[in-house]
Design a protein around this motif. Structure first.
Motif, short mmCIF file in Angstrom:
data_model
loop_
_atom_site.label_atom_id
_atom_site.label_comp_id
_atom_site.label_asym_id
_atom_site.label_seq_id
_atom_site.Cartn_x
_atom_site.Cartn_y
_atom_site.Cartn_z
N SER A 65 0.94 -1.12 -0.09
CA SER A 65 0.10 -0.03 0.00
C SER A 65 0.73 1.14 -0.06
O SER A 65 2.21 1.23 0.32
CB SER A 65 -0.98 -0.09 1.44
OG SER A 65 -0.26 0.09 2.39
N ARG A 66 0.23 2.43 -0.34
CA ARG A 66 0.96 3.59 -0.38
C ARG A 66 1.40 3.79 1.13
O ARG A 66 2.33 4.76 1.37
CB ARG A 66 -0.05 4.88 -1.10
CG ARG A 66 0.96 5.95 -1.19
CD ARG A 66 0.21 7.04 -2.03
NE ARG A 66 1.19 8.25 -2.14
CZ ARG A 66 0.98 9.36 -1.30
NH1 ARG A 66 0.44 9.43 -0.48
NH2 ARG A 66 1.82 10.15 -1.65
N SER A 67 0.31 3.69 2.16
CA SER A 67 0.64 3.95 3.34
C SER A 67 2.02 3.30 4.07
O SER A 67 2.73 3.87 4.71
CB SER A 67 -0.60 3.63 4.18
OG SER A 67 -0.79 2.49 4.34
N GLN A 68 1.99 1.95 3.44
CA GLN A 68 3.31 1.55 3.91
C GLN A 68 4.56 2.31 3.47
O GLN A 68 5.65 2.50 4.27
CB GLN A 68 3.56 -0.06 3.32
CG GLN A 68 2.65 -0.91 3.92
CD GLN A 68 3.10 -2.50 3.34
OE1 GLN A 68 3.23 -2.63 2.31
NE2 GLN A 68 3.29 -3.26 4.16
N LEU A 69 4.60 2.61 2.17
CA LEU A 69 5.66 3.33 1.70
C LEU A 69 6.07 4.84 2.48
O LEU A 69 6.92 5.22 2.84
CB LEU A 69 5.59 3.73 0.26
CG LEU A 69 6.48 4.75 -0.41
CD1 LEU A 69 8.09 4.34 -0.38
CD2 LEU A 69 6.24 5.15 -1.70
N SER A 70 4.94 5.47 2.84
CA SER A 70 4.91 6.86 3.71
C SER A 70 5.45 6.47 5.02
O SER A 70 6.18 7.14 5.45
CB SER A 70 3.34 7.14 3.62
OG SER A 70 2.96 7.56 2.55
N ALA A 71 4.76 5.56 5.64
CA ALA A 71 5.52 5.15 7.00
C ALA A 71 7.03 4.58 6.85
O ALA A 71 7.73 5.07 7.86
CB ALA A 71 4.57 3.97 7.48
N MET A 72 7.59 4.04 5.84
CA MET A 72 8.56 3.49 5.75
C MET A 72 9.66 4.91 5.49
O MET A 72 10.82 4.95 6.04
CB MET A 72 9.00 2.58 4.50
CG MET A 72 10.44 2.18 4.52
SD MET A 72 10.45 1.13 3.21
CE MET A 72 10.63 1.94 1.54
N LEU A 73 9.11 5.84 4.72
CA LEU A 73 10.01 6.97 4.40
C LEU A 73 9.99 7.93 5.60
O LEU A 73 10.89 8.45 6.05
CB LEU A 73 9.24 7.68 3.19
CG LEU A 73 9.57 7.16 1.72
CD1 LEU A 73 8.51 7.84 0.91
CD2 LEU A 73 10.92 7.06 1.48
N GLN A 74 8.82 8.01 6.34
CA GLN A 74 8.98 8.79 7.62
C GLN A 74 9.80 8.10 8.76
O GLN A 74 10.58 8.89 9.36
CB GLN A 74 7.47 8.93 8.20
CG GLN A 74 6.63 9.62 7.22
CD GLN A 74 5.05 9.37 7.43
OE1 GLN A 74 4.57 8.64 8.24
NE2 GLN A 74 4.18 10.37 6.80
N TYR A 75 9.83 6.79 8.77
CA TYR A 75 10.75 6.10 9.64
C TYR A 75 12.37 6.25 9.32
O TYR A 75 13.01 6.65 10.12
CB TYR A 75 10.40 4.78 9.70
CG TYR A 75 11.38 4.10 10.77
CD1 TYR A 75 11.05 3.98 12.31
CD2 TYR A 75 12.30 3.20 10.22
CE1 TYR A 75 11.98 3.27 12.94
CE2 TYR A 75 13.13 2.39 11.26
CZ TYR A 75 12.95 2.58 12.56
OH TYR A 75 13.69 1.89 13.27
N ASN A 76 12.65 6.32 7.98
CA ASN A 76 13.88 6.19 7.53
C ASN A 76 14.38 7.58 7.32
O ASN A 76 15.75 7.72 7.50
CB ASN A 76 14.06 5.33 6.53
CG ASN A 76 14.06 3.93 6.80
OD1 ASN A 76 15.09 3.37 7.52
ND2 ASN A 76 12.76 3.29 6.76
N PHE A 77 13.64 8.51 6.86
CA PHE A 77 14.00 9.89 6.45
C PHE A 77 13.15 10.75 6.82
O PHE A 77 12.27 11.50 5.91
CB PHE A 77 14.14 9.91 4.73
CG PHE A 77 14.47 8.40 4.13
CD1 PHE A 77 15.99 8.40 4.13
CD2 PHE A 77 13.83 7.48 3.67
CE1 PHE A 77 16.62 7.42 3.64
CE2 PHE A 77 14.70 6.62 3.05
CZ PHE A 77 16.01 6.30 3.17
#
Length: 193
Positions: A132-144
């Motif tokens: 999902s797009r929300s997974q990508l958003s969470a991954m980017l928020q966590y890492n960057f």
């Protein structure tokens, strides 16, 4: 069973093999990487062999997060990223590295995979094999976190990353290399009325 349902079922089966017995992920990245690997093994997304990492990096990822699980080195997908479009590879790596939260192996793996996924022709989360797009958003928020916080208008992530590169060069009209072939081109570049 339709081909789409079969791919979804295959992805779920791969994911079940990757999930830790204790159901405790080592970090949020562990789960996101498992999702991407499961999709990649099922032939979804556009990530190339080694998921876009160097072979040594990919071996480290597998041995550290998924020891003893038979993860192939080659992509199951027939769709491959277009590396000829990646004139900005080093710039994208530098943008992500300079914005990363921590200097750990996981960060380098995430960066390498993000860069490879950026070469696909669909939305970044789909090209990566996230669910999902929300997974990508969470991954980017966590890492960057600082970089992700700049996306105040909820811009599509691939477009947002390339826009950051363009703005760093003083360019304010910028397009992602795969925009012309994206199914949502009209939504991003169409009339806003």
């Amino acid at each position: 069973m339709s081909a789409a349902l079969q791919l979804h079922s295959d992805r779920e089966q791969f994911f079940a093999r990757l999930k830790p017995d204790s159901s405790a992920w080592l970090s949020p990245n562990h789960e996101w990487l498992a999702c991407m690997i499961a999709s990649w093994c099922a032939g979804q997304g556009v990530l190339p062999d080694f998921m876009g990492l160097e072979s040594g990096q990919f071996s480290q990822l597998k041995n550290h997060l998924f020891p003893g699980i038979g993860i192939p080195d080659q992509a199951a997908s027939g769709s491959k990223p277009d590396f000829s479009r990646m004139l900005e590879k080093d710039d994208l790596i530098n943008l992500l590295k300079s914005s990363s939260q921590a200097d750990i192996a996981e960060t380098d793996w995430i960066i390498g995979i993000l860069v490879a996924g950026s070469l696909g022709s669909d939305h970044l989360w789909q090209d990566l094999g996230l669910w999902s797009r929300s997974q990508l958003s969470a991954m980017l928020q966590y890492n960057f976190p600082e970089l992700a916080a700049k996306n105040t208008k909820d811009m599509k992530w691939k477009k947002f990353l390339y826009k950051q590169l363009c703005e760093a060069e003083g360019l304010y009209l910028c397009r992602v290399p795969s925009c012309e072939v994206c199914t949502d081109y009209a939504k991003c570049y169409g009339s806003e009325e």
